[in-house]
Design an enzyme around this catalytic site. Structure first.
Site, PDB file in Angstrom:
ATOM      1  CE1 TYR A 172      -7.272 -16.188  47.746  1.00 21.11           C
ATOM      2  CE2 TYR A 172      -7.978 -17.978  49.188  1.00 21.11           C
ATOM      3  CZ  TYR A 172      -7.172 -16.869  48.941  1.00 21.11           C
ATOM      4  OH  TYR A 172      -6.276 -16.457  49.884  1.00 21.11           O
TER       5      TYR A 172
ATOM      6  CG  ASP B 182      17.193 -28.663  47.004  1.00 21.21           C
ATOM      7  OD1 ASP B 182      16.425 -28.876  46.039  1.00 21.21           O
ATOM      8  OD2 ASP B 182      17.775 -27.583  47.187  1.00 21.21           O
TER       9      ASP B 182
ATOM     10  NE  ARG C 288      26.384 -19.605  42.389  1.00 20.67           N
ATOM     11  CZ  ARG C 288      25.180 -19.359  42.916  1.00 20.67           C
ATOM     12  NH1 ARG C 288      24.205 -20.227  42.769  1.00 20.67           N
ATOM     13  NH2 ARG C 288      24.942 -18.265  43.590  1.00 20.67           N
TER      14      ARG C 288
ATOM     15  CE  LYS D  81      16.565 -23.892  40.120  1.00 22.47           C
ATOM     16  NZ  LYS D  81      15.922 -22.922  41.038  1.00 22.47           N
TER      17      LYS D  81
ATOM     18  CG  PHE E 175      21.688 -23.891  46.750  1.00 21.65           C
ATOM     19  CD1 PHE E 175      22.514 -23.772  45.640  1.00 21.65           C
ATOM     20  CD2 PHE E 175      20.506 -23.159  46.776  1.00 21.65           C
ATOM     21  CE1 PHE E 175      22.163 -22.951  44.572  1.00 21.65           C
ATOM     22  CE2 PHE E 175      20.147 -22.336  45.706  1.00 21.65           C
ATOM     23  CZ  PHE E 175      20.980 -22.233  44.610  1.00 21.65           C
ATOM     24  CB  THR E 176      22.983 -19.276  47.763  1.00 18.12           C
ATOM     25  OG1 THR E 176      22.082 -19.718  46.739  1.00 18.12           O
ATOM     26  CG2 THR E 176      24.402 -19.242  47.195  1.00 18.12           C
TER      27      THR E 176
ATOM     28  CG  PHE F 181      24.911 -14.757  44.797  1.00 15.93           C
ATOM     29  CD1 PHE F 181      24.693 -15.253  46.069  1.00 15.93           C
ATOM     30  CD2 PHE F 181      24.001 -15.058  43.804  1.00 15.93           C
ATOM     31  CE1 PHE F 181      23.577 -16.040  46.341  1.00 15.93           C
ATOM     32  CE2 PHE F 181      22.884 -15.850  44.065  1.00 15.93           C
ATOM     33  CZ  PHE F 181      22.678 -16.327  45.344  1.00 15.93           C
TER      34      PHE F 181
HETATM   35  N1  PM9 Z   1      18.639 -22.192  42.094  1.00 13.10           N
HETATM   36  C1  PM9 Z   1      20.039 -21.473  40.334  1.00 13.10           C
HETATM   37  O1  PM9 Z   1      20.271 -20.661  39.430  1.00 13.10           O
HETATM   38  C2  PM9 Z   1      18.222 -19.912  41.134  1.00 13.10           C
HETATM   39  C3  PM9 Z   1      18.540 -18.962  42.212  1.00 13.10           C
HETATM   40  S1  PM9 Z   1      20.114 -18.988  42.943  1.00 13.10           S
HETATM   41  C4  PM9 Z   1      21.105 -18.319  41.781  1.00 13.10           C
HETATM   42  O2  PM9 Z   1      20.704 -22.507  40.513  1.00 13.10           O
HETATM   43  C5  PM9 Z   1      18.437 -25.510  44.634  1.00 13.10           C
HETATM   44  C6  PM9 Z   1      19.323 -26.702  44.498  1.00 13.10           C
HETATM   45  C7  PM9 Z   1      18.481 -24.496  43.713  1.00 13.10           C
HETATM   46  C8  PM9 Z   1      17.636 -23.352  43.888  1.00 13.10           C
HETATM   47  C9  PM9 Z   1      17.706 -22.265  43.016  1.00 13.10           C
HETATM   48  C10 PM9 Z   1      16.776 -23.324  45.010  1.00 13.10           C
HETATM   49  C11 PM9 Z   1      15.880 -22.162  45.246  1.00 13.10           C
HETATM   50  C12 PM9 Z   1      16.792 -24.358  45.890  1.00 13.10           C
HETATM   51  N2  PM9 Z   1      17.613 -25.421  45.696  1.00 13.10           N
HETATM   52  O3  PM9 Z   1      15.056 -20.139  43.000  1.00 13.10           O
HETATM   53  O4  PM9 Z   1      13.647 -20.137  45.020  1.00 13.10           O
HETATM   54  O5  PM9 Z   1      19.310 -24.594  42.673  1.00 13.10           O
HETATM   55  O6  PM9 Z   1      12.924 -21.441  43.051  1.00 13.10           O
HETATM   56  O7  PM9 Z   1      14.816 -22.209  44.367  1.00 13.10           O
HETATM   57  C13 PM9 Z   1      18.926 -21.230  41.216  1.00 13.10           C
HETATM   58  P1  PM9 Z   1      14.070 -20.900  43.831  1.00 13.10           P
END
Ligand code: PM9
Length: 462
Positions: free
Chosen positions: A76, A219, A386, A262, A128-129, A453
């Site tokens: 833990y 980011d 997008r 990623k 970014f979303t 979306f």
């Molecule tokens: N990106 C992508 O497919 C997954 C969810 S949105 C469709 O591109 C950036 C630049 C990203 C991102 C996620 C996140 C969020 C932050 N910054 O999905 O929470 O491309 O791990 O990261 C997606 P998490």
């Protein structure tokens, strides 16, 4: 005899484990798409043939990463995998302090809550979303200060992720530096088509920010791709390693947040890292409220081990060259059919330009949403919208935001698909392009409050 014009490259790995996939019939795909409300996020993955929805958490881990999973220390508190990961964050990103989170948006949440006060403004190189939503939930307003070329799919600017320095200065003048807690930079810029920023632009942004006491936060989710483009395109970086370029980029920032799903080629994970001890202490305390103890942040020990090993693999030049090369291969093939796309090709995906692909469909009938659905129906290839759906609504007027870029993203998971999968994808897009005039738009029939979306539903306009 045919003369060899140039030598090809190949992926620096071979396949050891395979996961079967199959294409269901066209009638079954039509039914599946209708049941999913014409939203590719709502399809069942068993109904998808080639999954180009995202490169997030969909990557193939290496044998070395899988081997690391077996030495997960599931304590833990104080897991040894946490300390190994922390060491690699220091070594490869250059930040002394580190907090793990279960994925990127959890880190965005924590950073936004710590840094932003209600009424603040956060300039950034395109929204970014999830990033923008967390900035808004903390009471901030995101302001787009990216260069105009980024909004033009046809501009061949090599660094479309650059900040427009005048737009940044104008914002400081308009709202005052005290209301700008940090500049939110992403590299490459996902919503612009995976477009990088240059280090020379970054240095200029830093100079202005320093003059006004404004911090820079990055980011760094796909920073390896940005570093690759800097090496390929920016003067003075050709002989530098990917690792050195990442370290230089990070040196200009107060901190970073990362979706490890990623670059790090894992299926789950995220983190934030900073050189600011005060921010670190606050983040380390907040993480126990939302994620778990600060030495696991919602992750298992084995996940952190795979992340630590993934960092070592992501900086390998052959790896990133093959990754970006695969995207370029797809784009070059699509070009042969005259398919409209965002240029230059990005680091993680090909972005189809739905406005030019389906010019007869008005933006409020969702051309990109429609195109993603049509490609799936044609071949079982799943991409994502997008455009206007992703952009959401204006908080004040309640009207749709109408972004200049109305795109379908075909995203490549790392080390997952072969050139043959890409050839099938290209042929499907070409087929839909040949039938484009007969395609009708969509009507939105369900809209959730946040990040619509992901869950919105549509029906076909007759
Ligand atoms: N990106 C992508 O497919 C997954 C969810 S949105 C469709 O591109 C950036 C630049 C990203 C991102 C996620 C996140 C969020 C932050 N910054 O999905 O929470 O491309 O791990 O990261 C997606 P998490």
């Amino acid at each position: 005899m045919k003369k060899l014009k140039k030598r090809s490259w190949a992926e620096p790995w071979k396949i050891k484990v395979v996961e079967p996939i199959k294409m269901i019939t066209k009638a079954e795909r039509e039914k599946a798409m209708k049941e999913a409300g014409y939203n590719t996020f709502l399809l069942k993955s068993k109904d998808v043939y080639i999954d180009l929805l995202t490169d997030s958490g969909t990557n193939a881990m290496s044998d070395n990463q899988w081997a690391g999973m077996m030495i997960g220390d599931e304590a833990y508190a104080g897991s040894k995998n946490f300390y190994y990961l922390w060491d690699n964050v220091k070594k490869y990103y250059g930040f002394p302090y580190f907090v793990p989170t279960h994925q990127g948006r959890a880190a965005e949440h924590i950073i936004s809550q710590i840094m932003i006060k209600p009424g603040d403004f956060i300039p950034g190189n395109m929204y970014f979303t999830t990033t923008k939503l967390h900035q808004e939930l903390a009471g901030g307003t995101f302001v787009d200060v990216i260069i105009d070329e980024a909004h033009d799919p046809e501009s061949e600017h090599p660094f479309k992720g650059n900040v427009d320095l005048q737009k940044f200065k104008d914002l400081i003048k308009k709202v005052g530096a005290k209301k700008i807690p940090y500049v939110s930079i992403a590299g490459p810029v996902n919503m612009a088509g995976g477009q990088p920023f240059s280090i020379s632009n970054l240095k200029q942004v830093k100079k202005i920010a320093d003059k006004h006491g404004i911090k820079l936060w990055l980011d760094a989710t796909r920073i390896t791709e940005n570093a690759y483009f800097v090496k390929e395109r920016e003067r003075g970086y050709k002989s530098k390693s990917i690792s050195d370029i990442i370290l230089e980029i990070c040196s200009y920032f107060d901190g970073i947040w990362v979706s490890a799903k990623k670059d790090l080629m894992v299926n789950i994970g995220g983190f934030l890292a900073t050189r600011n001890k005060k921010v670190f202490e606050q983040a380390r305390n907040m993480v126990v409220v939302y994620e778990g103890l600060h030495t696991y942040g919602g992750l298992a020990g084995r996940d952190m081990e795979a992340m630590a090993r993934g960092i070592e693999e992501m900086v390998n030049y052959d790896n990133i060259h093959a990754r970006v090369g695969q995207v370029e291969y797809c784009g070059t093939k699509l070009e042969e059919f005259g398919i409209p796309m965002v240029k230059p090709f990005g680091g993680h995906a090909i972005f189809l330009d739905a406005k030019r692909f389906l010019p007869h469909i008005k933006q409020d009938e969702f051309p990109a949403q429609t195109l993603a659905a049509e490609i799936y129906i044609d071949s079982g290839v799943r991409g994502m919208e997008r455009g206007v759906v992703s952009a959401g609504r204006d908080k004040k007027t309640g009207k749709h935001h109408y972004p200049k870029l109305e795109l379908v993203r075909l995203t490549f998971p790392r080390r997952v698909y072969t050139q043959a999968h890409i050839d099938v994808t290209v042929e499907s897009v070409a087929e839909v392009f040949s039938l484009r005039k007969s395609i009708k738009g969509l009507k939105m029939i369900y809209e959730p409050k946040y990040l619509r979306f992901f869950q919105a539903r549509f029906k076909k306009i007759k």
